[in-house]
Design an enzyme around this catalytic site. Sequence first.
Site, mmCIF file in Angstrom:
data_model
loop_
_atom_site.group_PDB
_atom_site.id
_atom_site.type_symbol
_atom_site.label_atom_id
_atom_site.label_comp_id
_atom_site.label_asym_id
_atom_site.label_seq_id
_atom_site.Cartn_x
_atom_site.Cartn_y
_atom_site.Cartn_z
ATOM 1 N N LYS A 204 -9.034 32.209 -29.011
ATOM 2 C CA LYS A 204 -8.221 32.561 -27.851
ATOM 3 C C LYS A 204 -9.138 32.741 -26.643
ATOM 4 O O LYS A 204 -9.687 33.824 -26.405
ATOM 5 C CB LYS A 204 -7.420 33.837 -28.120
ATOM 6 C CG LYS A 204 -6.338 34.093 -27.079
ATOM 7 C CD LYS A 204 -5.247 33.052 -27.156
ATOM 8 C CE LYS A 204 -4.162 33.277 -26.131
ATOM 9 N NZ LYS A 204 -3.157 32.214 -26.143
ATOM 10 N N SER A 405 0.726 28.736 -26.651
ATOM 11 C CA SER A 405 0.757 30.189 -26.579
ATOM 12 C C SER A 405 2.203 30.659 -26.355
ATOM 13 O O SER A 405 3.056 30.432 -27.203
ATOM 14 C CB SER A 405 -0.190 30.692 -25.495
ATOM 15 O OG SER A 405 -0.578 32.020 -25.768
#
Length: 622
Positions: A204, A405
Amino acid sequence: MTRSMFARLGRGVRSLWWLLDQSRRALVNLLLLAVLVALVWGLVHRGPPALAARSTLVVELRGGLAEQDADGGARETALRQVQGTDGESVRLRDFVAVLDAAARDDKVTQALLLLDDFAGAGLPTLHEAAAAIARFHAAGKKVYAWGGSYDQRQYYLAAQADEIWLHPMGMVAFEGYGRYRNYYKDALDRIGVSANVVRHGKYKNAAEPFAASAPSPETLESEGALWNSLWTSYTGAVEKARRLPAGSLMGYIDGLPQTLPAAGGHTAKLALQAKLVDGLKTRDEMRALLIERGAKDEEHKTFRQVSLAEYLRRVEPRRGDDAIGVVVAQGEISDGRAPAGRIGGRSTAELIRKAREDDKIKAIVLRVDSPGGSAYGAELVRRELELTRRAGKPVVVSMGDLAASGGYWISMAADEVIADEATITGSIGVIGMLPTAKGTLDKLGVHTGGVTTTWLGEAYDPRRDLDPRFAALVASIIDGSYQDFVGIVAAARKRTPQQIDAVAQGRVWSGKDALAHGLVDRLGSFDDAVQAAATRAKLGATPRLKWLEVEPARWQRWLRRFGGDVHAALVTELDLPAAAGALGVVPAPVASDVVRDLGWLADVAARRQPFATAAHCLCAAP
């Protein structure tokens, strides 16, 4: 005699009044008659003029291809001006509708693609446009492309034509896929700002530029795999369209240091030798050839033609039947309301609820083109889709350029998820940032002090160092949000949380790789998603589509029409006067990157909440 004089005067007044009254009536009647004539004329001559036979459809694309018109705020206006663009774009659905209608029109015999001003689009959008061009060609009609030069994205569409023409002084320019980011940690340290990034997911990397000075090994691994997958998709499609041997494009690129000097530095000649184009023609030569192959417009001394915008007026939308509702989820996700071109948790959820409560709408297709954003906003949208399915209406997700996401989060309440092979998706992870600037204030000799009734009152103040107890609380919440995200995906994909965690960790995937990992149901186009929804709703092969969109506010229409001042937009919206001052001394692409990145950081710092969890990939379609 006096009485006789008054009698004559009275008769004169009455006569004058009668004349005025008759004149008034005649004038009113004439006006009514004129209105009636105008109405009849409008009814008889409504719509565009008749199209002449042997016309050429001219598809001159200015700006990009987008899912919907974007009504952005001052920041978007500023960035467009910094980048030297006006934000103009063509809606993908309009492009497709015109090509499909013209394919059935006997008056249109050929099409011309003019791509000099085409700003491009993501590869999935280009796939949709190429499919529309292929259907036009399948109707037995020729397609030609002309350009002064072609960049990589322009050439993708040009490659779908029967013949590609290039100006003798032009070139075909390929770059491949990939990106370099700016990394700000050293700069922030120098001015005393700490980003305080909290994340869950080793891949991430949305906030990595603020917490590191270089990309991590995980970033290089995941992005390298993504770009290679997309580049393979691009080169394979272009080589197939141009009937070139596999590997031709890479051979052309790798051989440029030798082949271009051998061609005397003439880039157009080299493109012709490599069979990337079919002919070198000036604009007047192109015009003469189209007159020969089509028909001449004697009045304008050119070939007979109709533009994409003019032809769009001839495309009549279907009305009245049962329909599939289409909701476009494009752009970043925020909590509340957002204009077209962005996703508002509340406003987009209201569109879905409106579709659910419309008895004429029998199914919903959610078209996703989003890098994510607010986790809370994403959940608002996903929940409304979940309620729609519970109400008995099928939901099919069609992934466009991006569904990463938070864009992937909102896709997890569907009966079927369909992605393009080049969709950028996944990025199942959560981040939080708590920027502080105590070091900056210390450098300026500014200090803070005071009293609060609880430790939470001073736990996060951007003017002070971050309380480690509060950082631990935020880390716990980020971890919980990640577990929620994984749990939602696991339930939707019928996997265990452990199976999803293994392919999550914030990693981005191409649509092709996402299918291999079970993150989507199949690969396909928007039309495939519509057919899937129609089948589930038993609507037949050609269902009517009803697009549900947020209507722009009056101030947004004025802003879009008249633009805005770059400096004022940067100062008031981004709060970055230093960045605004730098715009005049650094190249525009560099300045726009810095403004965008630091503007995102400023947004985080300016939120009214003490912190916010974000499901964002900070990525864009190449």
